[in-house]
Design a protein around this motif. Structure first.
Motif, PDB file in Angstrom:
ATOM      1  N   PRO A 105       4.745   5.948  -3.226  1.00  0.00           N
ATOM      2  CA  PRO A 105       4.289   7.389  -2.678  1.00  0.00           C
ATOM      3  C   PRO A 105       2.579   7.268  -1.837  1.00  0.00           C
ATOM      4  O   PRO A 105       1.996   6.620  -2.198  1.00  0.00           O
ATOM      5  CB  PRO A 105       4.147   8.129  -3.714  1.00  0.00           C
ATOM      6  CG  PRO A 105       4.061   7.417  -5.015  1.00  0.00           C
ATOM      7  CD  PRO A 105       4.437   5.998  -4.714  1.00  0.00           C
ATOM      8  N   VAL A 106       2.731   8.022  -0.770  1.00  0.00           N
ATOM      9  CA  VAL A 106       1.664   8.237   0.110  1.00  0.00           C
ATOM     10  C   VAL A 106       1.223   9.738   0.056  1.00  0.00           C
ATOM     11  O   VAL A 106       2.015  10.450   0.577  1.00  0.00           O
ATOM     12  CB  VAL A 106       1.727   7.488   1.307  1.00  0.00           C
ATOM     13  CG1 VAL A 106       0.725   7.797   2.265  1.00  0.00           C
ATOM     14  CG2 VAL A 106       2.106   6.067   1.367  1.00  0.00           C
ATOM     15  N   LEU A 107      -0.002  10.020  -0.004  1.00  0.00           N
ATOM     16  CA  LEU A 107      -0.481  11.398   0.026  1.00  0.00           C
ATOM     17  C   LEU A 107      -1.363  11.266   1.202  1.00  0.00           C
ATOM     18  O   LEU A 107      -2.225  10.724   1.249  1.00  0.00           O
ATOM     19  CB  LEU A 107      -1.365  11.646  -1.217  1.00  0.00           C
ATOM     20  CG  LEU A 107      -1.928  13.197  -1.315  1.00  0.00           C
ATOM     21  CD1 LEU A 107      -0.817  13.874  -1.400  1.00  0.00           C
ATOM     22  CD2 LEU A 107      -2.778  13.357  -2.703  1.00  0.00           C
ATOM     23  N   THR A 108      -0.816  12.547   1.988  1.00  0.00           N
ATOM     24  CA  THR A 108      -2.033  12.767   3.056  1.00  0.00           C
ATOM     25  C   THR A 108      -2.461  14.007   2.950  1.00  0.00           C
ATOM     26  O   THR A 108      -2.334  14.561   2.124  1.00  0.00           O
ATOM     27  CB  THR A 108      -0.954  12.633   4.538  1.00  0.00           C
ATOM     28  OG1 THR A 108      -0.280  13.748   4.568  1.00  0.00           O
ATOM     29  CG2 THR A 108      -0.162  11.459   4.538  1.00  0.00           C
ATOM     30  N   SER A 109      -3.217  14.690   3.938  1.00  0.00           N
ATOM     31  CA  SER A 109      -4.000  15.845   3.931  1.00  0.00           C
ATOM     32  C   SER A 109      -2.959  17.076   3.890  1.00  0.00           C
ATOM     33  O   SER A 109      -3.233  18.183   3.642  1.00  0.00           O
ATOM     34  CB  SER A 109      -5.101  16.104   5.061  1.00  0.00           C
ATOM     35  OG  SER A 109      -4.311  16.010   6.230  1.00  0.00           O
ATOM     36  N   SER A 124       0.889  16.632   3.083  1.00  0.00           N
ATOM     37  CA  SER A 124       2.017  16.133   2.742  1.00  0.00           C
ATOM     38  C   SER A 124       2.039  15.044   1.733  1.00  0.00           C
ATOM     39  O   SER A 124       1.080  14.201   1.768  1.00  0.00           O
ATOM     40  CB  SER A 124       3.248  15.947   3.711  1.00  0.00           C
ATOM     41  OG  SER A 124       3.421  17.058   4.331  1.00  0.00           O
ATOM     42  N   VAL A 125       3.024  14.817   0.787  1.00  0.00           N
ATOM     43  CA  VAL A 125       3.060  13.805   0.036  1.00  0.00           C
ATOM     44  C   VAL A 125       4.716  13.035   0.675  1.00  0.00           C
ATOM     45  O   VAL A 125       5.408  13.724   0.643  1.00  0.00           O
ATOM     46  CB  VAL A 125       2.850  13.764  -1.352  1.00  0.00           C
ATOM     47  CG1 VAL A 125       4.040  14.886  -1.940  1.00  0.00           C
ATOM     48  CG2 VAL A 125       3.317  12.296  -2.065  1.00  0.00           C
ATOM     49  N   PHE A 126       4.688  11.622   0.694  1.00  0.00           N
ATOM     50  CA  PHE A 126       5.778  10.983   1.000  1.00  0.00           C
ATOM     51  C   PHE A 126       6.112   9.997   0.033  1.00  0.00           C
ATOM     52  O   PHE A 126       5.327   9.270  -0.727  1.00  0.00           O
ATOM     53  CB  PHE A 126       5.709  10.214   2.366  1.00  0.00           C
ATOM     54  CG  PHE A 126       5.392  11.235   3.530  1.00  0.00           C
ATOM     55  CD1 PHE A 126       6.261  11.898   4.487  1.00  0.00           C
ATOM     56  CD2 PHE A 126       4.027  11.526   3.748  1.00  0.00           C
ATOM     57  CE1 PHE A 126       5.906  12.498   5.361  1.00  0.00           C
ATOM     58  CE2 PHE A 126       3.464  12.394   4.747  1.00  0.00           C
ATOM     59  CZ  PHE A 126       4.635  13.005   5.705  1.00  0.00           C
ATOM     60  N   ALA A 127       7.447   9.686  -0.245  1.00  0.00           N
ATOM     61  CA  ALA A 127       7.862   8.746  -0.994  1.00  0.00           C
ATOM     62  C   ALA A 127       9.330   8.029  -0.612  1.00  0.00           C
ATOM     63  O   ALA A 127      10.083   9.006  -0.092  1.00  0.00           O
ATOM     64  CB  ALA A 127       8.072   9.237  -2.452  1.00  0.00           C
ATOM     65  N   PHE A 180      11.533  10.875   1.570  1.00  0.00           N
ATOM     66  CA  PHE A 180      11.276  12.194   1.232  1.00  0.00           C
ATOM     67  C   PHE A 180       9.906  12.627   1.267  1.00  0.00           C
ATOM     68  O   PHE A 180       9.136  11.707   1.266  1.00  0.00           O
ATOM     69  CB  PHE A 180      11.902  12.252  -0.416  1.00  0.00           C
ATOM     70  CG  PHE A 180      13.177  12.327  -0.555  1.00  0.00           C
ATOM     71  CD1 PHE A 180      14.063  13.361  -0.887  1.00  0.00           C
ATOM     72  CD2 PHE A 180      13.780  11.109  -0.723  1.00  0.00           C
ATOM     73  CE1 PHE A 180      15.412  13.288  -1.013  1.00  0.00           C
ATOM     74  CE2 PHE A 180      15.066  10.800  -1.036  1.00  0.00           C
ATOM     75  CZ  PHE A 180      15.997  12.061  -1.232  1.00  0.00           C
ATOM     76  N   SER A 181       9.745  13.973   1.438  1.00  0.00           N
ATOM     77  CA  SER A 181       8.448  14.554   1.756  1.00  0.00           C
ATOM     78  C   SER A 181       8.348  15.924   0.960  1.00  0.00           C
ATOM     79  O   SER A 181       9.421  16.637   0.747  1.00  0.00           O
ATOM     80  CB  SER A 181       8.069  14.669   3.161  1.00  0.00           C
ATOM     81  OG  SER A 181       8.777  15.677   3.855  1.00  0.00           O
ATOM     82  N   CYS A 182       7.164  16.270   0.857  1.00  0.00           N
ATOM     83  CA  CYS A 182       6.764  17.370   0.235  1.00  0.00           C
ATOM     84  C   CYS A 182       5.514  18.117   0.692  1.00  0.00           C
ATOM     85  O   CYS A 182       4.386  17.351   0.714  1.00  0.00           O
ATOM     86  CB  CYS A 182       6.761  17.461  -1.294  1.00  0.00           C
ATOM     87  SG  CYS A 182       6.313  18.784  -2.196  1.00  0.00           S
ATOM     88  N   ARG A 183       5.281  18.993   1.412  1.00  0.00           N
ATOM     89  CA  ARG A 183       4.125  19.775   2.053  1.00  0.00           C
ATOM     90  C   ARG A 183       3.339  20.268   0.654  1.00  0.00           C
ATOM     91  O   ARG A 183       3.721  20.846  -0.146  1.00  0.00           O
ATOM     92  CB  ARG A 183       4.776  20.926   3.010  1.00  0.00           C
ATOM     93  CG  ARG A 183       5.638  20.369   4.194  1.00  0.00           C
ATOM     94  CD  ARG A 183       5.362  21.521   5.424  1.00  0.00           C
ATOM     95  NE  ARG A 183       4.011  21.731   5.515  1.00  0.00           N
ATOM     96  CZ  ARG A 183       3.288  20.935   6.512  1.00  0.00           C
ATOM     97  NH1 ARG A 183       3.599  19.799   7.076  1.00  0.00           N
ATOM     98  NH2 ARG A 183       2.289  21.398   6.861  1.00  0.00           N
ATOM     99  N   PRO A 233      11.959  -2.005   0.950  1.00  0.00           N
ATOM    100  CA  PRO A 233      10.974  -1.029   1.630  1.00  0.00           C
ATOM    101  C   PRO A 233       9.942  -0.717   0.745  1.00  0.00           C
ATOM    102  O   PRO A 233       9.950  -0.149  -0.423  1.00  0.00           O
ATOM    103  CB  PRO A 233      11.552  -0.245   2.527  1.00  0.00           C
ATOM    104  CG  PRO A 233      12.804   0.330   1.548  1.00  0.00           C
ATOM    105  CD  PRO A 233      13.227  -0.960   0.739  1.00  0.00           C
ATOM    106  N   ARG A 234       8.711  -0.600   1.264  1.00  0.00           N
ATOM    107  CA  ARG A 234       7.357   0.029   0.717  1.00  0.00           C
ATOM    108  C   ARG A 234       6.841   0.863   1.792  1.00  0.00           C
ATOM    109  O   ARG A 234       6.837   0.403   2.903  1.00  0.00           O
ATOM    110  CB  ARG A 234       6.502  -0.972   0.232  1.00  0.00           C
ATOM    111  CG  ARG A 234       6.826  -1.896  -1.022  1.00  0.00           C
ATOM    112  CD  ARG A 234       7.435  -3.070  -0.629  1.00  0.00           C
ATOM    113  NE  ARG A 234       7.415  -4.032  -1.617  1.00  0.00           N
ATOM    114  CZ  ARG A 234       8.185  -5.232  -1.711  1.00  0.00           C
ATOM    115  NH1 ARG A 234       8.978  -5.411  -0.588  1.00  0.00           N
ATOM    116  NH2 ARG A 234       8.071  -6.114  -2.558  1.00  0.00           N
ATOM    117  N   LEU A 235       6.001   1.832   1.440  1.00  0.00           N
ATOM    118  CA  LEU A 235       5.275   2.602   2.225  1.00  0.00           C
ATOM    119  C   LEU A 235       3.872   2.309   2.048  1.00  0.00           C
ATOM    120  O   LEU A 235       3.369   1.880   1.317  1.00  0.00           O
ATOM    121  CB  LEU A 235       5.629   4.241   1.980  1.00  0.00           C
ATOM    122  CG  LEU A 235       6.887   4.788   2.281  1.00  0.00           C
ATOM    123  CD1 LEU A 235       6.842   6.223   2.085  1.00  0.00           C
ATOM    124  CD2 LEU A 235       7.374   4.642   3.858  1.00  0.00           C
TER     125      LEU A 235
END
Length: 371
Positions: free
Chosen positions: A196-200, A202-205, A220-223, A254-256
């Protein structure tokens, strides 16, 4: 040093002189003598250079054998850091932390986040601690249960909002939504989130929605705006576009990784040679997703002569972010590095990892005081 003429200069003048140096030279000067160390770690000087751009370094997580056994203290806790611009390894001591067995797991804006055990605790309960190894300051985040340190992935965004994510639940800490308390949410993900990756915003996984016999990866993403109020669950959305075609079918495992800036994601994995059930890979592929237009493009692929070392390994790790990504594999003994501007090269000098397999994260080193 006491008789040196430099001691006769007022502190303000010395601060102005040293503030003209690059951050790397300031760090070197701090180790010259106690006088320089005190001068260059003082609050007035730190405030002067607090807006200085950070050093983009790579921090390595400790080998697994450092934290297999409970209640075993590391005699001289430290973190190994690689400076890609200088092509040299550094070592930052963590002996200022009054904890046992610190395990660095993430970093953002000059701070490193670690799981730590209390020296006086009889159980194995761990706390999440944020520290700045350059200023030797730290703070302990609100207490968590021990299961979160074993199963959760720690994510931190550019303003040091923290999320601990598992397949079933997520903890979120910003220090502003609810003061000094973690917010807990149901994750509602179809499978264990990968990288998973957290931006300012959203979080993506990545999640595997396939069968036990064949993987099928989805993004997948979550705001984060959905976490601004206390809710019972997070609202994850599967990102799909018809234009993407078979983008997830050509990548094996795959990896993010966070891309450059806040609007880029990198997806990295083996490039499948066929669409068979368990295909061989021809190289390692790096794809870049623009989050604004949701368009993929190829960012790079590992040269074949470099990939041969990874081809013979049954397992490899991907870490880094921004404009640099690092790769490690068993029995190689060095890192492969991709730089979006300068291409691919090997990184030697990795020590302390018996099987050659290591993990890490980007460390933006800054001389800033903790709030």
């Amino acid at each position: 040093m006491e008789s040196s003429p430099i001691n006769r200069l007022p502190p303000d003048s010395l601060h102005q002189i040293f503030s003209s140096l690059p951050l790397r030279q300031i760090m070197i000067c701090r180790s010259v003598c106690k006088f320089f160390n005190h001068l260059l770690t003082s609050q007035p000087f730190t405030e002067i250079i607090s807006t200085r751009p950070p050093l983009n370094l790579l921090a390595l997580r400790p080998p697994h054998h450092h934290h297999r056994h409970r209640h075993v203290s590391i005699p001289h806790p430290h973190i190994n850091v690689y400076d890609p611009d200088e092509n040299r390894w550094l070592r930052f001591n963590l002996d200022f932390l009054p904890f046992r067995s610190p395990q660095p797991v993430a970093s953002s804006s000059g701070l490193i986040y670690l799981w730590c055990e209390s020296v006086n605790s009889a159980d194995s309960c761990k706390s999440l601690v944020a520290c700045n190894p350059l200023t030797r300051q730290f703070k302990v985040l609100p207490q968590l249960g021990s299961a979160w340190s074993r199963h959760g992935t720690v994510l931190v965004d550019s303003v040091n909002r923290v999320m601990v994510l598992t397949e079933l639940a997520a903890l979120y800490y910003s220090g502003t939504v609810v003061a000094n308390r973690w917010l807990k949410f149901s994750s509602n993900l179809p499978s264990k989130p990968r990288s998973p990756v957290l931006t300012s915003t959203s979080v993506f996984a990545l999640c595997d929605v396939g069968s036990p016999w064949r993987s099928q990866w989805k993004l997948f993403s979550c705001r984060l705006t959905s976490l601004a109020v206390v809710t019972a669950h997070t609202n994850w959305t599967c990102l799909e576009r018809h234009e993407w075609g078979d983008i997830f079918d050509i990548i094996k495992r795959p990896r993010l990784v966070r891309g450059e800036g806040e609007d880029k994601l990198l997806m990295i994995g083996g490039l499948k040679s066929t669409f068979s059930l368990n295909p061989a890979c021809s190289t390692i592929l790096i794809l870049r997703l623009c989050l604004e237009g949701l368009e993929w493009e190829e960012a790079g692929r590992m040269p074949l002569e470099m990939y041969r070392g990874f081809q013979e390994s049954s397992k490899f790790k991907v870490f880094g972010g921004g404009d640099r990504v690092y790769f490690s594999a068993k029995r190689i003994g060095k890192l492969a590095m991709w730089d979006c501007w300068d291409g691919w090269r090997w990184v030697d000098g990795v020590s302390g990892y018996g099987d050659g397999l290591c993990r890490g994260f980007v460390f933006e080193a800054k001389l800033t005081l903790m709030q």
